[in-house]
Design an enzyme around this catalytic site. Structure first.
Site, short mmCIF file in Angstrom:
data_model
loop_
_atom_site.label_atom_id
_atom_site.label_comp_id
_atom_site.label_asym_id
_atom_site.label_seq_id
_atom_site.Cartn_x
_atom_site.Cartn_y
_atom_site.Cartn_z
N SER A 194 0.83 -1.22 0.00
CA SER A 194 0.00 0.00 0.00
C SER A 194 0.86 1.26 0.00
CB SER A 194 -0.90 0.03 1.23
OG SER A 194 -1.65 -1.14 1.34
N1 SAH Z 1 0.46 -5.44 4.34
C1 SAH Z 1 1.16 -5.67 3.10
C2 SAH Z 1 0.35 -5.34 1.87
C3 SAH Z 1 -0.62 -6.34 1.62
S1 SAH Z 1 -1.49 -6.42 0.10
C4 SAH Z 1 2.48 -4.96 3.06
O1 SAH Z 1 2.83 -4.24 4.00
O2 SAH Z 1 3.21 -5.16 2.08
C5 SAH Z 1 -2.69 -7.59 0.66
C6 SAH Z 1 -2.14 -8.97 0.93
O3 SAH Z 1 -3.20 -9.75 1.48
C7 SAH Z 1 -1.66 -9.71 -0.30
O4 SAH Z 1 -0.35 -10.12 -0.11
C8 SAH Z 1 -2.61 -10.91 -0.38
O5 SAH Z 1 -2.01 -12.07 -0.89
C9 SAH Z 1 -3.01 -11.08 1.06
N2 SAH Z 1 -4.25 -11.81 1.31
C10 SAH Z 1 -5.39 -11.78 0.58
N3 SAH Z 1 -6.31 -12.59 1.14
C11 SAH Z 1 -5.75 -13.15 2.24
C12 SAH Z 1 -6.21 -14.07 3.24
N4 SAH Z 1 -7.44 -14.59 3.20
N5 SAH Z 1 -5.35 -14.41 4.21
C13 SAH Z 1 -4.09 -13.90 4.27
N6 SAH Z 1 -3.61 -13.03 3.35
C14 SAH Z 1 -4.42 -12.65 2.35
#
Ligand code: SAH
Length: 219
Positions: free
Chosen positions: A60
């Site tokens: 993000s």
């Molecule tokens: N917090 C992260 C950005 C995350 S983007 C950072 O600092 O880089 C959102 C993430 O959520 C993605 O990597 C995606 O694969 C993950 N995601 C999506 N659905 C999910 C679920 N049900 N459980 C765990 N992770 C999930």
């Protein structure tokens, strides 16, 4: 160059009073974001933009990360659950905020990103984050209850199981809505019920798994 751009962002947040919690600003100062973005985007680490990581996912934009952390009101010693480790950057900031007595558990559903997050955290010398490959839309019951829960992917509604895993008085931050736009919700658990507050419009990648928007679980 990177340092100058980093300072510019800090000045912006301070002057506009976008981030009120000084510890959150300090966390941003301390954690090297350039170590959590893919090599080819290192020079862009301090642009206020989201960046691609892999598998169509993004880290993000810094302002959004800061706003969420500011609203989360993390205190030293807290146990925090993150849903969506991605690059591991937000988990690294959280580990700074909880301090030596706290605990950060970050879940990630895509195996390649579990590896990416773990290797970035290791490179940055952050040992106190546990990255778990699992469907975080169901939370992580084993370590519950949590003082704070932060979801960094868009959910259709706040999964009840996450509310159940939140401590009384605990706070959850989660973008809620459809795949094309969400409202950032802050909820505080009071007498077993969530009291919610709307923090504005955002666009996140969809939460997958059991309680996600996109049910293509890759567990
Ligand atoms: N917090 C992260 C950005 C995350 S983007 C950072 O600092 O880089 C959102 C993430 O959520 C993605 O990597 C995606 O694969 C993950 N995601 C999506 N659905 C999910 C679920 N049900 N459980 C765990 N992770 C999930």
């Amino acid at each position: 160059m990177l340092e100058r751009e980093k300072l510019r962002l800090l000045e912006l947040w301070e002057s506009q009073r976008l981030v009120k919690d000084r510890h959150v600003l300090e966390a941003f100062r301390k954690i090297p974001r350039e170590m959590f973005v893919p090599k080819e985007f290192k020079d862009d680490a301090y642009r206020d933009e989201p960046l691609p990581i892999s598998a169509g996912q993004t880290i993000s934009q810094p302002s959004t990360v800061m706003l969420m952390l500011d609203a989360l009101e993390v205190r030293p010693g807290n146990k925090v659950l993150e849903i969506g480790a991605g690059s591991g950057y937000n988990a690294a900031l959280l580990s700074f905020l909880v301090g030596s007595k706290g605990k950060v558990i970050s879940t990630e559903i895509i195996p390649a990103l579990v590896r990416f997050a773990k290797s970035n955290l290791k490179k940055a010398g952050i040992k106190k984050v546990t990255v778990i490959q699992t469907d975080g839309s169901k939370g992580h019951a084993k370590e519950a209850p949590y003082d704070r829960i932060i979801c960094t992917a868009a959910a259709p509604v706040i999964p009840q199981v996450l509310i159940d895993q939140l401590k009384e008085g605990g706070i959850i931050i989660i973008p809620v809505g459809g795949a094309w736009g969400q409202t950032m919700i802050r909820g505080r658990k009071i007498k077993g019920q969530l009291e919610t507050e709307d923090l504005g419009g955002y666009l996140f990648v969809p939460l997958r798994g059991r309680f996600g928007i996109d049910s293509r679980a890759t567990e």
